[in-house]
Enzyme design. Structure first.
Site, PDB file in Angstrom:
ATOM      1  N   PRO A 176       0.783  -1.224   0.000  1.00  0.00           N
ATOM      2  CA  PRO A 176       0.000   0.000   0.000  1.00  0.00           C
ATOM      3  C   PRO A 176       0.820   1.282   0.000  1.00  0.00           C
ATOM      4  O   PRO A 176       1.838   1.377   0.702  1.00  0.00           O
ATOM      5  CB  PRO A 176      -0.815  -0.079   1.285  1.00  0.00           C
ATOM      6  N   ASN A 177       0.328   2.234  -0.768  1.00  0.00           N
ATOM      7  CA  ASN A 177       0.843   3.606  -0.857  1.00  0.00           C
ATOM      8  C   ASN A 177       2.138   3.719  -1.660  1.00  0.00           C
ATOM      9  O   ASN A 177       2.585   4.836  -1.943  1.00  0.00           O
ATOM     10  CB  ASN A 177       1.045   4.231   0.541  1.00  0.00           C
ATOM     11  N   ARG A 197       4.972  11.020  -2.217  1.00  0.00           N
ATOM     12  CA  ARG A 197       4.632  10.821  -0.816  1.00  0.00           C
ATOM     13  C   ARG A 197       5.891  10.916   0.043  1.00  0.00           C
ATOM     14  O   ARG A 197       6.848  10.173  -0.188  1.00  0.00           O
ATOM     15  CB  ARG A 197       4.022   9.413  -0.728  1.00  0.00           C
ATOM     16  N   TYR A 239      11.221   8.841   1.446  1.00  0.00           N
ATOM     17  CA  TYR A 239      11.243   7.781   0.425  1.00  0.00           C
ATOM     18  C   TYR A 239      11.933   8.180  -0.885  1.00  0.00           C
ATOM     19  O   TYR A 239      12.081   7.343  -1.763  1.00  0.00           O
ATOM     20  CB  TYR A 239       9.807   7.307   0.142  1.00  0.00           C
ATOM     21  N   ASN A 290       8.216  -5.619  -0.774  1.00  0.00           N
ATOM     22  CA  ASN A 290       8.123  -4.482   0.141  1.00  0.00           C
ATOM     23  C   ASN A 290       6.650  -4.411   0.529  1.00  0.00           C
ATOM     24  O   ASN A 290       5.838  -3.826  -0.191  1.00  0.00           O
ATOM     25  CB  ASN A 290       8.576  -3.180  -0.527  1.00  0.00           C
ATOM     26  N   ALA A 313       3.185  -0.798   4.836  1.00  0.00           N
ATOM     27  CA  ALA A 313       2.634  -0.815   6.198  1.00  0.00           C
ATOM     28  C   ALA A 313       2.151  -2.206   6.610  1.00  0.00           C
ATOM     29  O   ALA A 313       2.115  -2.526   7.817  1.00  0.00           O
ATOM     30  CB  ALA A 313       1.492   0.192   6.303  1.00  0.00           C
ATOM     31  N   GLU A 350      12.910  -9.344   1.844  1.00  0.00           N
ATOM     32  CA  GLU A 350      12.072  -8.217   2.286  1.00  0.00           C
ATOM     33  C   GLU A 350      12.849  -6.919   2.066  1.00  0.00           C
ATOM     34  O   GLU A 350      14.029  -6.844   2.427  1.00  0.00           O
ATOM     35  CB  GLU A 350      11.759  -8.417   3.776  1.00  0.00           C
ATOM     36  N   HIS A 352      12.787  -2.622   2.439  1.00  0.00           N
ATOM     37  CA  HIS A 352      12.206  -1.345   2.864  1.00  0.00           C
ATOM     38  C   HIS A 352      13.109  -0.230   2.371  1.00  0.00           C
ATOM     39  O   HIS A 352      14.334  -0.297   2.558  1.00  0.00           O
ATOM     40  CB  HIS A 352      12.074  -1.266   4.386  1.00  0.00           C
ATOM     41  N   ARG A 400      13.024   4.660  12.784  1.00  0.00           N
ATOM     42  CA  ARG A 400      11.753   5.381  12.748  1.00  0.00           C
ATOM     43  C   ARG A 400      10.877   4.978  13.953  1.00  0.00           C
ATOM     44  O   ARG A 400      11.373   4.471  14.940  1.00  0.00           O
ATOM     45  CB  ARG A 400      11.075   5.117  11.401  1.00  0.00           C
TER      46      ARG A 400
HETATM   47  C1  DQA Z   1       8.279   1.015   3.976  1.00  0.00           C
HETATM   48  C2  DQA Z   1       8.334   1.228   5.496  1.00  0.00           C
HETATM   49  C3  DQA Z   1       6.963   1.010   6.116  1.00  0.00           C
HETATM   50  O1  DQA Z   1       7.032   1.204   7.524  1.00  0.00           O
HETATM   51  C4  DQA Z   1       5.971   2.002   5.546  1.00  0.00           C
HETATM   52  O2  DQA Z   1       4.685   1.768   6.070  1.00  0.00           O
HETATM   53  C5  DQA Z   1       5.952   2.020   4.063  1.00  0.00           C
HETATM   54  C6  DQA Z   1       7.208   1.863   3.326  1.00  0.00           C
HETATM   55  C7  DQA Z   1       9.614   1.364   3.302  1.00  0.00           C
HETATM   56  O3  DQA Z   1       9.786   0.983   2.140  1.00  0.00           O
HETATM   57  O4  DQA Z   1      10.475   2.033   3.894  1.00  0.00           O
HETATM   58  O5  DQA Z   1       4.916   2.264   3.449  1.00  0.00           O
HETATM   59  O6  DQA Z   1       8.029  -0.356   3.737  1.00  0.00           O
END
Ligand code: DQA
Length: 145
Positions: A11-12, A19, A24, A75, A78, A99, A101, A108
């Site tokens: 998501p997002n 964003r 990011y 990835n 959230a 995985e 990020h 964070r």
């Molecule tokens: C994320 C880190 C997550 O905590 C966050 O909710 C994201 C992006 C990252 O790529 O740093 O949406 O996965």
């Protein structure tokens, strides 16, 4: 035949570049997809790069990967911190899982420090920016060799 790697984004992440760019970065998800296709080609792999805001869609893609992919880079965004369902789906997959990020989640908020997915992941990348996807692909090449 080249091996296929699914690169799944939660998501997002469709808003990457717009964003919270201070966290990011400025690159869009399309930029990342192009860079991944390029790196995959160099690594002798094929990648299928996907994003969804829906947990169930990500789970369906993981199920599809059981037959269609040799490895998964994910990835979960959230959903990393909340989804036992994604962990269960990944546990049904036999190949390597990495995985990723973009941000350094451990620097964070405390709620980002726990990952359900890490209980399954063979490797975890955090804080390498979008370059982390390319490093993950290189490591996937090594794992699948
Ligand atoms: C994320 C880190 C997550 O905590 C966050 O909710 C994201 C992006 C990252 O790529 O740093 O949406 O996965």
């Amino acid at each position: 035949m080249t091996k296929t790697v699914y690169i799944l984004n939660g998501p997002n992440l469709n808003l990457l570049g717009q964003r919270e760019p201070e966290i990011y970065g400025a690159e869009t998800l399309d930029d990342v997809a192009v860079a991944c296709a390029d790196t995959a080609k160099t690594a002798g792999l094929t990648c299928r790069f996907l994003q969804s805001n829906w947990e169930g869609q990500l789970i369906d893609w993981i199920h599809e990967a059981r037959d269609a992919a040799a490895g998964i880079i994910i990835n979960p965004a959230a959903l990393t911190h909340t989804s036992v369902a994604i962990l269960d789906a990944l546990n049904s997959f036999d190949g390597p899982v990495i995985e990723v990020h973009i941000s350094q989640v451990h620097k964070r908020e405390a709620f980002r420090h726990h990952s359900y997915v890490s209980q399954r992941a063979d490797a975890v990348m955090a804080g390498f920016g979008t370059h982390g996807y390319l490093l993950a692909l290189r490591h996937m090449q090594h794992l699948l060799a």
